[in-house]
Design a protein around this motif. Structure first.
Motif, mmCIF file in Angstrom:
data_model
loop_
_atom_site.group_PDB
_atom_site.id
_atom_site.type_symbol
_atom_site.label_atom_id
_atom_site.label_comp_id
_atom_site.label_asym_id
_atom_site.label_seq_id
_atom_site.Cartn_x
_atom_site.Cartn_y
_atom_site.Cartn_z
ATOM 1 N N VAL A 347 0.839 -1.199 0.000
ATOM 2 C CA VAL A 347 0.000 0.000 0.000
ATOM 3 C C VAL A 347 0.872 1.247 0.000
ATOM 4 N N THR A 348 0.529 2.207 -0.849
ATOM 5 C CA THR A 348 1.110 3.547 -0.809
ATOM 6 C C THR A 348 -0.042 4.538 -0.769
ATOM 7 N N GLU A 349 0.054 5.564 0.089
ATOM 8 C CA GLU A 349 -1.081 6.473 0.244
ATOM 9 C C GLU A 349 -0.614 7.854 0.671
ATOM 10 N N LYS A 350 -1.448 8.847 0.353
ATOM 11 C CA LYS A 350 -1.108 10.224 0.689
ATOM 12 C C LYS A 350 -2.363 11.077 0.705
ATOM 13 N N GLU A 351 -2.366 12.055 1.633
ATOM 14 C CA GLU A 351 -3.380 13.097 1.618
ATOM 15 C C GLU A 351 -2.820 14.298 0.877
ATOM 16 N N MET A 352 -3.516 14.724 -0.179
ATOM 17 C CA MET A 352 -3.122 15.928 -0.904
ATOM 18 C C MET A 352 -3.758 17.112 -0.185
ATOM 19 N N ARG A 353 -3.013 17.691 0.712
ATOM 20 C CA ARG A 353 -3.581 18.660 1.648
ATOM 21 C C ARG A 353 -4.155 19.893 0.937
ATOM 22 N N GLU A 354 -3.436 20.387 -0.072
ATOM 23 C CA GLU A 354 -3.903 21.609 -0.719
ATOM 24 C C GLU A 354 -5.204 21.393 -1.494
ATOM 25 N N ASP A 355 -5.430 20.151 -1.944
ATOM 26 C CA ASP A 355 -6.643 19.843 -2.704
ATOM 27 C C ASP A 355 -7.654 19.037 -1.900
ATOM 28 N N ASP A 356 -7.279 18.649 -0.681
ATOM 29 C CA ASP A 356 -8.174 17.935 0.220
ATOM 30 C C ASP A 356 -8.733 16.662 -0.407
ATOM 31 N N HIS A 357 -7.827 15.808 -0.900
ATOM 32 C CA HIS A 357 -8.268 14.500 -1.378
ATOM 33 C C HIS A 357 -7.164 13.484 -1.123
ATOM 34 N N LEU A 358 -7.507 12.198 -1.262
ATOM 35 C CA LEU A 358 -6.583 11.111 -0.987
ATOM 36 C C LEU A 358 -6.146 10.432 -2.281
ATOM 37 N N ARG A 359 -4.933 9.900 -2.254
ATOM 38 C CA ARG A 359 -4.417 9.104 -3.362
ATOM 39 C C ARG A 359 -3.906 7.776 -2.820
ATOM 40 N N PHE A 360 -4.089 6.728 -3.610
ATOM 41 C CA PHE A 360 -3.673 5.390 -3.189
ATOM 42 C C PHE A 360 -2.996 4.655 -4.342
ATOM 43 N N GLY A 361 -2.093 3.776 -3.967
ATOM 44 C CA GLY A 361 -1.521 2.817 -4.893
ATOM 45 C C GLY A 361 -1.486 1.454 -4.229
ATOM 46 N N PHE A 362 -1.855 0.425 -4.966
ATOM 47 C CA PHE A 362 -1.791 -0.949 -4.465
ATOM 48 C C PHE A 362 -0.974 -1.752 -5.464
ATOM 49 N N ARG A 363 0.112 -2.369 -4.988
ATOM 50 C CA ARG A 363 1.041 -3.057 -5.878
ATOM 51 C C ARG A 363 1.228 -4.503 -5.461
ATOM 52 N N THR A 364 1.205 -5.392 -6.459
ATOM 53 C CA THR A 364 1.604 -6.773 -6.268
ATOM 54 C C THR A 364 2.775 -7.026 -7.223
ATOM 55 N N ASP A 365 3.233 -8.256 -7.290
ATOM 56 C CA ASP A 365 4.289 -8.574 -8.258
ATOM 57 C C ASP A 365 3.796 -8.393 -9.693
ATOM 58 N N GLU A 366 2.496 -8.538 -9.890
ATOM 59 C CA GLU A 366 1.950 -8.532 -11.251
ATOM 60 C C GLU A 366 1.207 -7.256 -11.603
ATOM 61 N N ASP A 372 -7.025 8.086 -7.733
ATOM 62 C CA ASP A 372 -6.883 9.516 -7.476
ATOM 63 C C ASP A 372 -8.220 10.052 -6.998
ATOM 64 N N GLY A 373 -8.295 10.393 -5.701
ATOM 65 C CA GLY A 373 -9.557 10.836 -5.119
ATOM 66 C C GLY A 373 -10.020 12.198 -5.591
ATOM 67 N N LYS A 374 -9.144 12.958 -6.243
ATOM 68 C CA LYS A 374 -9.547 14.285 -6.697
ATOM 69 C C LYS A 374 -10.664 14.199 -7.721
ATOM 70 N N ASN A 375 -10.538 13.254 -8.640
ATOM 71 C CA ASN A 375 -11.559 13.074 -9.679
ATOM 72 C C ASN A 375 -12.071 11.644 -9.737
ATOM 73 N N GLU A 376 -11.731 10.849 -8.695
ATOM 74 C CA GLU A 376 -12.146 9.453 -8.580
ATOM 75 C C GLU A 376 -11.737 8.639 -9.809
ATOM 76 N N ARG A 377 -10.564 8.922 -10.319
ATOM 77 C CA ARG A 377 -10.037 8.168 -11.451
ATOM 78 C C ARG A 377 -9.295 6.926 -10.967
ATOM 79 N N GLU A 378 -9.371 5.869 -11.764
ATOM 80 C CA GLU A 378 -8.700 4.617 -11.456
ATOM 81 C C GLU A 378 -7.802 4.229 -12.639
ATOM 82 N N PHE A 379 -6.700 3.555 -12.302
ATOM 83 C CA PHE A 379 -5.766 3.080 -13.315
ATOM 84 C C PHE A 379 -5.321 1.672 -12.948
ATOM 85 N N LEU A 380 -5.044 0.859 -13.955
ATOM 86 C CA LEU A 380 -4.538 -0.491 -13.726
ATOM 87 C C LEU A 380 -3.435 -0.774 -14.734
#
Length: 443
Positions: A347-366, A372-380
């Motif tokens: 797990v990697t995570e951060k609060e973007m304080r100036e924009d008041d939203h959260l960001r996350f990354g979840f990593r496996t070997d594969e 991105d909580g700012k616009n609720e975008r997802e990437f894989l």
């Protein structure tokens, strides 16, 4: 013989700056790695200092128990666990993101932060904030860098070690490889002003306007900074040997996070948790008399596991509160018995304080899943077929996306549950701190 613990965090040090096809000339890190356990797949829990170092120094995830901008009063720290086990604890650094104003001195017997040269004490106690601000700005303009350079840090570390009885736990945060990248030790005011102007253009104002020549200049100066740091690290480690501290000291060298050079459209470390920001070098040199043997570890591990590993190695006593909150796991079973950690998702995570939203990354070997909580975008990304994370395939792998969405929901629930009754005070930065933050590309 008691074991001392030396924790050397290197700000913005990427894994591929030390290892891999694009690694730089770092003979002292190479020599250290030959006698250390080297973790080749270590990933940070934050993409910048505040979340990453909060996690490293508490053993918990960055956004739990009130988040990573301030270590709240009831949060146990790694330093306190060493204290409880009879260690003298020390910290020497110049990073404003881990200052005593944010309670990062919790658990340290000695805490030296060289953040601003002139503070509102002594003769200047009654000085107005504006006066202190402009005075610090003037001093910063004359200073070689907006941080304490590695050579000075190492002198202070050496002096503290010489004056402190065993056992001790000592942490520093080297800043030389953090922007603005100066050309190593070759200082001139022209280099300084050029570096700061280019850094602000790249990391803050106009990354899309960086020319090919400027891009190469940034990369070249980053390389020079890494290589300069390596030279100074070698001198420090040699001093430890000369002073008889080498054999009885557990030495940890780790990047707190990486830096991006436009791989995903930005510079610095303000992007989503792509590997160039999360993949960091980790070397652990064990004391000779208790050596586990030099080895290379390719299993997926986390920076949050580092200091729990040190606590386990010295058989430290942990408080019940620490046991309850600690997410990190000791890597000693992995090193000694080839026993895999209990997790398979980092797990990697951060609060973007100036924009008041959260960001996350979840990593496996594969796989790598980003949110991105700012616009609720997802990437894989398929890391096997696409290790550069260049092609988003979230639309074509719904089952995998659903699995990662469950991880995301679990994290959001845990953050809400653990932070429910936590109060974080408003923090007023010292007059002049904003000048250093600006020079470092934060404002």
């Amino acid at each position: 013989m008691s074991t001392n613990v030396l924790f050397l965090a290197v700000d913005s040090l990427r894994y591929d700056a030390v290892f891999g096809d694009n690694s730089f000339d770092t003979p002292n890190l190479d020599t250290l790695s030959n006698g250390s356990v080297v973790f080749h797949n270590c990933f940070a829990q934050g993409v910048s200092t505040a979340p990453s170092m909060t996690s490293l120094l508490t053993g918990r995830y960055p956004l739990e128990y009130g988040g990573h901008w301030y270590i709240e009063e009831t949060q146990p720290t790694i330093a306190e666990q060493f204290q409880n086990s009879g260690y003298t604890t020390g910290a020497i650094h110049s990073n404003p993101n881990v200052s005593r104003l944010r309670n990062f001195d919790k658990g340290f017997d000695y805490f030296e932060e060289n953040i601003i040269p002139i503070q509102s004490d002594g003769l200047l106690e009654a000085a107005p904030d504006d006066a202190l601000r402009y005075l610090n700005k003037f001093v910063r303009i004359l200073s070689k860098s907006p941080y304490m350079p590695v050579s000075k840090v190492n002198r202070k570390l050496t002096d503290w070690i010489a004056s402190t009885a065993d056992p001790w736990f000592l942490w520093t945060q080297y800043m030389d490889t953090h922007g603005p990248y100066l050309p190593g030790g070759a200082f001139t005011y022209r280099n300084k002003f050029r570096a700061e102007k280019l850094w602000r253009k790249a990391a803050v104002n106009s990354p899309d306007e960086i020319s090919d020549e400027e891009h190469e200049e940034l990369l070249t100066n980053y390389r020079k900074e890494v290589e300069y740091f390596d030279v100074e690290l070698g001198k420090f480690l040699q001093k430890l040997k000369e002073e008889g501290e080498w054999e009885d000291t557990l030495i940890i060298v780790v990047g707190d996070h990486g830096d991006e050079f436009y791989e995903h459209g930005l510079y610095g470390h303000g992007n989503l948790p792509y590997d160039e920001l999360t993949h960091v070098p980790l070397l652990v040199k064990f004391p000779r008399e208790n050596s586990v043997g030099a080895t290379d570890v390719n299993e997926l591990v986390r920076t949050v596991d580092i200091l729990p590993t040190a606590l386990d190695y010295v058989e430290a006593d942990l408080t019940d509160e620490m046991k309850e909150r600690m997410r990190g796991e000791s890597l000693i079973p992995l090193i000694r018995d080839d026993q895999s950690p209990s997790y398979d998702v980092v797990v990697t995570e951060k609060e973007m304080r100036e924009d008041d939203h959260l960001r996350f990354g979840f990593r496996t070997d594969e796989w790598k899943y980003l949110y991105d909580g700012k616009n609720e975008r997802e990437f894989l990304y398929d890391l096997v077929e696409d290790p550069d994370e260049s092609t988003d395939i979230s639309d074509s792998h719904e089952e995998t996306m659903d699995a990662f969405r469950e991880h995301l929901e679990d994290r959001l629930d845990a953050i809400e549950e653990t932070s429910e009754d936590i109060h974080i005070p408003a923090i007023d930065e010292q007059a002049g701190v904003e000048e250093q933050l600006k020079a470092l590309g934060y404002k």
